[in-house]
Design a protein around this motif. Sequence first.
Motif, PDB file in Angstrom:
ATOM      1  N   HIS A   1      -1.201   4.428   9.693  1.00 25.92           N
ATOM      2  CA  HIS A   1      -2.206   4.337   8.822  1.00 25.92           C
ATOM      3  C   HIS A   1      -1.981   3.140   7.761  1.00 25.92           C
ATOM      4  CE1 HIS A   1      -4.303   5.501   5.045  1.00 25.92           C
ATOM      5  NE2 HIS A   1      -3.316   5.369   4.014  1.00 25.92           N
ATOM      6  N   LEU A   2      -0.627   2.493   7.439  1.00 24.42           N
ATOM      7  CA  LEU A   2      -0.449   1.581   6.509  1.00 24.42           C
ATOM      8  C   LEU A   2      -0.942   0.167   7.189  1.00 24.42           C
ATOM      9  CD1 LEU A   2       3.156   2.669   5.182  1.00 24.42           C
ATOM     10  CD2 LEU A   2       1.091   2.499   4.035  1.00 24.42           C
TER      11      LEU A   2
ATOM     12  N   VAL B   1       1.780   1.827  -3.618  1.00 30.28           N
ATOM     13  CA  VAL B   1       0.811   2.028  -4.540  1.00 30.28           C
ATOM     14  C   VAL B   1       0.246   3.477  -4.260  1.00 30.28           C
ATOM     15  CG1 VAL B   1       0.207  -0.308  -5.288  1.00 30.28           C
ATOM     16  CG2 VAL B   1      -0.971   0.751  -3.549  1.00 30.28           C
ATOM     17  N   ASP B   2       0.137   3.966  -3.021  1.00 35.20           N
ATOM     18  CA  ASP B   2      -0.447   5.109  -2.536  1.00 35.20           C
ATOM     19  C   ASP B   2       0.724   6.246  -2.391  1.00 35.20           C
ATOM     20  OD1 ASP B   2      -2.849   3.925  -2.386  1.00 35.20           O
ATOM     21  OD2 ASP B   2      -2.965   3.580  -0.153  1.00 35.20           O
TER      22      ASP B   2
ATOM     23  N   ALA C   1      -7.095  -2.889  -4.840  1.00 35.83           N
ATOM     24  CA  ALA C   1      -5.997  -1.751  -4.767  1.00 35.83           C
ATOM     25  C   ALA C   1      -4.660  -2.625  -5.002  1.00 35.83           C
ATOM     26  CB  ALA C   1      -5.996  -1.087  -3.456  1.00 35.83           C
TER      27      ALA C   1
ATOM     28  N   ILE D   1       3.230   6.398  -0.335  1.00 34.05           N
ATOM     29  CA  ILE D   1       3.529   7.103   0.807  1.00 34.05           C
ATOM     30  C   ILE D   1       5.163   6.712   0.948  1.00 34.05           C
ATOM     31  CG2 ILE D   1       3.232   6.600   3.227  1.00 34.05           C
ATOM     32  CD1 ILE D   1       0.403   5.774   2.561  1.00 34.05           C
TER      33      ILE D   1
ATOM     34  N   ARG E   1     -10.685  -2.730   0.289  1.00 38.69           N
ATOM     35  CA  ARG E   1      -9.806  -2.285  -0.637  1.00 38.69           C
ATOM     36  C   ARG E   1      -9.148  -3.612  -1.305  1.00 38.69           C
ATOM     37  NH1 ARG E   1      -5.673   2.416   0.360  1.00 38.69           N
ATOM     38  NH2 ARG E   1      -5.518   2.285  -1.956  1.00 38.69           N
TER      39      ARG E   1
ATOM     40  N   PRO F   1      -2.499   9.596   7.098  1.00 37.95           N
ATOM     41  CA  PRO F   1      -1.163   9.165   7.022  1.00 37.95           C
ATOM     42  C   PRO F   1      -0.509  10.468   7.109  1.00 37.95           C
ATOM     43  CG  PRO F   1      -2.643   9.541   4.776  1.00 37.95           C
ATOM     44  CD  PRO F   1      -3.498   9.306   6.081  1.00 37.95           C
TER      45      PRO F   1
ATOM     46  N   PHE G   1       0.706  -1.233  -0.072  1.00 37.70           N
ATOM     47  CA  PHE G   1       0.029   0.041   0.106  1.00 37.70           C
ATOM     48  C   PHE G   1       0.872   1.115  -0.168  1.00 37.70           C
ATOM     49  CE2 PHE G   1      -3.715  -2.439   1.831  1.00 37.70           C
ATOM     50  CZ  PHE G   1      -4.628  -2.137   0.599  1.00 37.70           C
TER      51      PHE G   1
END
Length: 200
Positions: free
Chosen positions: A125-126, A46-47, A142, A49, A139, A118, A43
């Motif tokens: 968050h992760l 892909v996000d 995702a 962060i 998700r 985040p 994540f």
Amino acid sequence: MRISDFAVPDTLAACGALSLARQYQSPAITAHALRSWLWAEAFAEVDGIRNVDHELLYVAAVLHDIGTVGPFDNHTLSYEHAGGHVGVALTAGAGWEQPRRERVLEVIVRHNWPRVDPAMDAEGHLLEIATGLDISGARPDALPEDFRREVLAAHPRGALAAEFGACVLDQAARKPDTAARRLVDGGVVAKLAANPLETL
């Protein structure tokens, strides 16, 4: 995206966390912890962060449910707080400074929050969204399907739905003022059974 893209931290704390998990947790709960770490790292990718403390994230992910097992179950504290304190003790032994030890507690506690910003806590968050995928099926699309299949083959779900469902019901009954009660009231047992990862 492959499992090999994410290196397990080669540190005293990371090795100790995995050793504790394997000694005290069931295979299904430990596999859940390792999948949660991999989902969290994926994540982050892909996000977009950045600035993630990967060792902290690994230790917190591996230990985030250790407060549910008998030797670490606290009769008053929520299981995430109890597990967070196990993380504090482990990382103290590994030589972490107190502020970073406290971060392990924060990240483990926050994984049970409904949402973690985040910008406030990237690792919290992760772990929150990663466990949301592995427990509730949030998700599911995702992350690439090939990666999800590889992770599930490496760390099978096994009896997770039955084990964690029973565990959180027990925690909610004994400690009704904790996050476990909110999870139960939110239908976590049904979400575990219906998680699309169960049939991938």
